[in-house]
Design a protein around this motif. Structure first.
Motif, PDB file in Angstrom:
ATOM      1  N   LEU A  39       0.832  -1.223   0.000  1.00  0.00           N
ATOM      2  CA  LEU A  39       0.000   0.000   0.000  1.00  0.00           C
ATOM      3  C   LEU A  39       0.861   1.265   0.000  1.00  0.00           C
ATOM      4  CD1 LEU A  39      -2.510  -0.983   2.859  1.00  0.00           C
ATOM      5  CD2 LEU A  39      -3.096  -0.854   0.424  1.00  0.00           C
ATOM      6  N   ASP A  40       1.731   1.360   1.015  1.00  0.00           N
ATOM      7  CA  ASP A  40       2.432   2.626   1.241  1.00  0.00           C
ATOM      8  C   ASP A  40       3.647   2.799   0.335  1.00  0.00           C
ATOM      9  OD1 ASP A  40       0.581   2.661   3.256  1.00  0.00           O
ATOM     10  OD2 ASP A  40       2.016   2.678   4.916  1.00  0.00           O
ATOM     11  N   GLU A  41       4.333   1.704   0.048  1.00  0.00           N
ATOM     12  CA  GLU A  41       5.561   1.834  -0.741  1.00  0.00           C
ATOM     13  C   GLU A  41       5.302   1.603  -2.225  1.00  0.00           C
ATOM     14  OE1 GLU A  41       8.513   2.583   0.922  1.00  0.00           O
ATOM     15  OE2 GLU A  41       7.522   2.462   2.879  1.00  0.00           O
ATOM     16  N   CYS A  42       4.397   0.647  -2.543  1.00  0.00           N
ATOM     17  CA  CYS A  42       4.164   0.340  -3.957  1.00  0.00           C
ATOM     18  C   CYS A  42       2.902   1.024  -4.496  1.00  0.00           C
ATOM     19  CB  CYS A  42       4.052  -1.163  -4.185  1.00  0.00           C
ATOM     20  SG  CYS A  42       5.467  -2.075  -3.554  1.00  0.00           S
ATOM     21  N   GLY A  43       2.094   1.604  -3.631  1.00  0.00           N
ATOM     22  CA  GLY A  43       0.928   2.370  -4.087  1.00  0.00           C
ATOM     23  C   GLY A  43      -0.244   1.537  -4.591  1.00  0.00           C
ATOM     24  N   LEU A  44      -0.334   0.273  -4.192  1.00  0.00           N
ATOM     25  CA  LEU A  44      -1.490  -0.543  -4.612  1.00  0.00           C
ATOM     26  C   LEU A  44      -2.738  -0.166  -3.803  1.00  0.00           C
ATOM     27  CD1 LEU A  44      -0.136  -4.198  -5.054  1.00  0.00           C
ATOM     28  CD2 LEU A  44      -0.224  -2.334  -6.713  1.00  0.00           C
ATOM     29  N   GLN A  45      -3.900  -0.538  -4.356  1.00  0.00           N
ATOM     30  CA  GLN A  45      -5.157  -0.363  -3.634  1.00  0.00           C
ATOM     31  C   GLN A  45      -5.339  -1.525  -2.657  1.00  0.00           C
ATOM     32  OE1 GLN A  45      -7.311   2.398  -4.129  1.00  0.00           O
ATOM     33  NE2 GLN A  45      -5.354   2.988  -5.054  1.00  0.00           N
ATOM     34  N   TRP A  46      -6.185  -1.309  -1.643  1.00  0.00           N
ATOM     35  CA  TRP A  46      -6.375  -2.315  -0.595  1.00  0.00           C
ATOM     36  C   TRP A  46      -6.742  -3.687  -1.158  1.00  0.00           C
ATOM     37  CZ3 TRP A  46      -5.597  -1.976   4.701  1.00  0.00           C
ATOM     38  CH2 TRP A  46      -5.957  -3.137   5.409  1.00  0.00           C
ATOM     39  N   GLY A  47      -7.725  -3.743  -2.029  1.00  0.00           N
ATOM     40  CA  GLY A  47      -8.224  -5.030  -2.526  1.00  0.00           C
ATOM     41  C   GLY A  47      -7.122  -5.853  -3.189  1.00  0.00           C
TER      42      GLY A  47
END
Ligand code: TH1
Length: 826
Positions: free
Chosen positions: A349-357
């Motif tokens: 989430l925080d480092e790679c910027g993916l969404q939660w799902g």
């Protein structure tokens, strides 16, 4: 393999490949003696010879190692990452010689240099980076992964001090620090360039980034650097050499600098000391958890470094982040690395910027969790204040995982709030605590126990609600142990006979030992079998004498219980029986009992008073029994100090009887039981852990069974158990307890063992007294069987013949098939 510019050219590889013959080994040992130890033969110490040989063997691993690493980087493979706070790898030299197939050549080479290989091997310091079964299991699994040529990395902590050294002073356990690195570690390759930063403390800050996306930043109060320390893991007679990567903590320079700028030199140095403390020492508790802040910091430290390393390897392979779970699967060895659920989410989430799902999907597919214990006192939980102070961002993520998870539970079971609070990742019943087993379960696609009985109980008790919700995620993988170390290496006499009888294939396919069954009744074969056992017993007798001063007769029945000292393992049940025997023999000197030598070994957690008292009791009994002329030739008792992998090599092959007498339902699996079985040792045991399957494989007639079943134990404890009833009903038991309480085994001091006796007669949490009478009756059957050598030897042969299931190769194949989706490359 496709043309890959980074792969070693075949010719270069060949050139750097050292010869496996004795001449080239001898040449390299001499060369290393000079170039690495700065010695020449006339003045070389035995340890210099050890180092020179170890480096020569290591050189022979390196080419295979580099090629293996390259092939994983280049090929489309899934890599199993075994995350474990412990890897009890034991001494490396002998094992590497066996796996490279050069033991005989090394022996010859050293002989030509005037050195005895066994004496040289005995000088190796043991890397005791584990407490007991759990850590040793991780090491056996690495051996099998490499042998089966499965892409794998072991990730853990490079403790500067491993498990303490146990000394016995005046009968009591005394802990000494384990300075295993003092003389250097030739097997380790430090990689300063493979290093990651790990955050601790501080606070979080939400912001919207340039593209208008919501992001959380963790402003840490402190950072620690983790440096990779690698050890090669050579498979048995294959080209694969995998990696065990352990993280050593270091201070971060930039943090020091900030302090230097304001002139706080001492503050900066102190910070450095704190950072390096992280990987300083292994917590010496087997099973019960400590709840110490530093322990949580260790766990987060090694998990974060490992996951960051996997992300870097993914990038190196040129794979996008979306493919993380296709390239990696991480096995969580108990809950110690379970913070991986939150940390992988944080990185995605925080480092790679993916969404939660998407992040959650990757996390669940990438992680799997092995549970190793049902004991309530061993289930890890962390108080919220401690957790928040150390890991504020992971805590936020755990809250969000929990919120979403409990929504799912509520949808499935509307109105069932008691279920919701039972399943929550946060225990709200007292001071609020995070339940790490729940976190590991929710974040994993597969959850397994370590023996059939244990997996059933896991589904029915500790994780019942979860098994109801996701039955398809629950598995059993019965533990296994490596036959390379625990048979081929430690019992060369038996190994040779097995080679001659069933062919050398048994080492990589242990089921071939079935071929022994045809010889079980063959008298000549039985004689050879016994001769090997007797030689092993003579060798152990020497070790016992040099470690304790006690002379034991190799002709006696060697009755051995080696494992961590714990009330649930019931070393005190064994001790009670010895006291009863002692009284019987004093009263009836003519009694036709076979001479027995009882051997105990194992460490007690330094803060576990009752376990330490049990050690004192055993030593007290030993002192009285061994100095009583009436017991000469009848009874001997030995407490073998500092039981570890190294001493285990001498102990398993020399045993006649293996004590596996835990309270049913308490020992998740046991693995010592398997090591004994392979070495032709008969088991006296309860229906607990893997004993159940050992008995199934060996045949009920080749196993000495006694005791309550797990359901009986559960029922007794529920309905109210009264240990005193058993004391009243059994004179021999009562007298044994009285003799202990009287101080007879502590030079008349009557107060010392009182707590132990009172604990037994009032509470007896592990039902030792309830099982006592049946245990004694079973020991009588052991005695009868022993007195008939043909019967005993047949049973012994059949135990080895039927031990195939308990190879860690079988266990790793099952993990590969059922949990990792990963097949052997062979
Ligand atoms: C052991 C179990 O007690 C044993 O039955 C099992 O064979 C072994 O794991 C391998 O599966 C455990 N060791 C630990 C150590 C700690 C915490 C929990 C367990 S369970 C530190």
């Amino acid at each position: 393999m496709a043309t890959n510019p980074t792969t070693l050219a075949p010719r270069a590889a060949e050139a750097s490949r050292h010869g496996l013959d004795s001449e080239s080994l001898q040449r390299d040992v001499l060369e290393n003696l000079v170039s690495l130890q700065a010695r020449y033969p006339a003045i070389a110490t035995p340890h210099d010879w050890y180092m020179a040989l170890a480096y020569s063997v290591r050189d022979r691993l390196l080419v295979r190692w580099v090629e293996t690493v390259q092939s994983y980087a280049a090929r489309d493979v899934r890599i199993a990452c075994y995350l474990s706070a412990e890897f009890l790898i034991g001494p490396q030299l002998g094992n590497n010689l066996v796996n490279l197939g050069i033991e005989a050549d090394a022996r010859e080479a050293m002989l030509a240099l005037g050195q005895d290989l066994d004496a040289v091997m005995a000088l190796e310091e043991e890397p005791g980076l584990g407490n007991g079964g759990l850590g040793r299991l991780a090491a056996c699994y690495l051996d099998s992964l490499a042998t089966l040529e499965m892409p794998a990395i072991g990730y853990g902590i490079r403790y500067e001090f491993g498990i303490f050294r146990q000394a016995i002073r005046d009968g009591w356990q005394v802990e000494e620090t384990d300075k295993w690195l003092q003389k250097g570690n030739p097997w380790e390759i430090v990689r300063p360039e493979v290093a990651y930063y790990v955050n601790f403390g501080g606070h979080t800050h939400s912001e919207t980034d340039a593209e208008g996306r919501f992001r959380v930043r963790w402003i840490a109060a402190n950072q620690v650097k983790g440096v990779a320390c690698d050890t090669p893991v050579q498979g048995y007679r294959v080209e694969t050499c995998n990696t065990l990567r352990l993280w050593r903590s270091e201070a971060v320079e930039s943090f020091d600098l900030a302090d230097f700028n304001v002139g706080d030199y001492y503050g900066a140095v102190e910070q450095k000391v704190v950072s390096e403390t992280l990987s300083k020492v292994l917590y010496p508790n087997d099973e019960p958890e400590m709840g110490k802040r530093l322990r949580l910091a260790q766990q987060y430290f090694f998990v974060s470094c490992s996951l960051q390393d996997m992300l870097r390897l993914l990038q190196q392979k040129g794979e996008p982040i979306e493919r993380f779970a296709d390239v990696f699967v991480a096995q969580l060895n108990d809950t110690h690395p379970s913070i991986a659920v939150a940390e992988l989410m944080r990185l995605l989430l925080d480092e790679c910027g993916l969404q939660w799902g998407q992040a959650w999907d990757i996390t669940q597919r990438a992680l799997a969790y092995t549970n190793h214990t049902l004991l309530p006192e061993a289930l890890e939980t962390w108080g919220l204040p401690l957790f928040r102070g150390l890991l504020p961002r992971p805590l936020e993520i755990i809250y969000e995982i929990n919120r979403r998870f409990l929504d799912e539970v509520r949808q499935r079971h509307p109105g069932d709030e008691s279920r919701v609070s039972r399943m929550s990742l946060i225990d709200e019943s007292g001071d609020r605590r995070i339940r790490m087993a729940h976190l590991a379960t929710v974040g994993s696609h597969a959850i397994n126990g370590v023996a059939a009985l244990h997996s059933t109980l896991l589904r029915e008790t500790v994780l019942r609600d979860f098994a109801e919700l996701w039955p398809e995620r629950f598995h059993n993988v019965t533990n296994g142990v490596t036959p390379r170390r625990f048979l081929a290496l430690c019992n060369p006499g038996l190994a040779r006979l097995l080679d001659q009888t069933v062919g050398e294939g048994w080492i990589a396919d242990l089921t071939r030992l079935r071929g022994l069954e045809a010889h079980a009744d063959d008298e000549a074969f039985q004689q050879r079998w016994r001769a090997i056992k007797n030689a092993n017993k003579e060798a152990l007798a020497k070790h016992i004498h040099s470690a304790t001063g006690v002379a034991v007769d190799p002709r006696a029945l060697f009755d051995i219980q080696v494992k961590r000292i714990h009330e649930y393992k019931r070393q005190h049940l064994n001790a009670l029986y010895i006291v009863a025997l002692y009284q019987r023999l004093r009263r009836e000197p003519q009694l036709a009992l076979a001479p027995r030598c009882f051997v105990f070994g194992g460490k007690a957690a330094p803060g576990y008073a009752m376990a330490k008292l049990i050690i004192r009791l055993i030593n007290g009994i030993a002192e009285v029994v061994n100095n009583d002329p009436a017991m000469e030739g009848r009874l001997k008792v030995v407490f073998f100090p500092n039981f570890n992998v190294k001493s285990a090599h001498h102990i398993y092959p020399a045993a006649d009887l293996s004590e596996q007498i835990s309270t049913a339902g308490k020992e998740a699996s046991g693995t010592g039981n398997m090591k004994f079985m392979m070495n032709g040792v008969l088991t006296i045991g309860t229906l607990d852990g893997a004993n159940v399957e050992i008995r199934e494989e060996a045949g009920a007639e080749n196993f000495f069974l006694f005791g309550l079943h797990a359901q009986d134990v559960e029922r007794l404890q529920r309905e109210g158990y009264r240990p005193a009833d058993h004391v009243t009903a059994n004179d021999e038991l009562r007298e044994a307890l009285e003799l202990i309480a009287s101080g007879h085994f502590l030079r008349g001091q009557s107060d010392v063992f009182r707590p132990l006796v009172e604990n037994l007669t009032q509470w007896d949490h592990f039902l030792a007294l309830a099982d006592y009478a049946d245990y004694v009756a079973c020991q009588a059957r052991v005695d009868a069987a022993w007195q008939d050598p043909a019967t005993w030897t047949r049973m012994s042969i059949l135990n080895t013949a039927r031990s195939g299931k308990f190879s860690s190769d079988r266990a790793i194949r099952e993990y590969g098939d059922r949990i990792w989706g990963l097949a052997p490359m062979k």
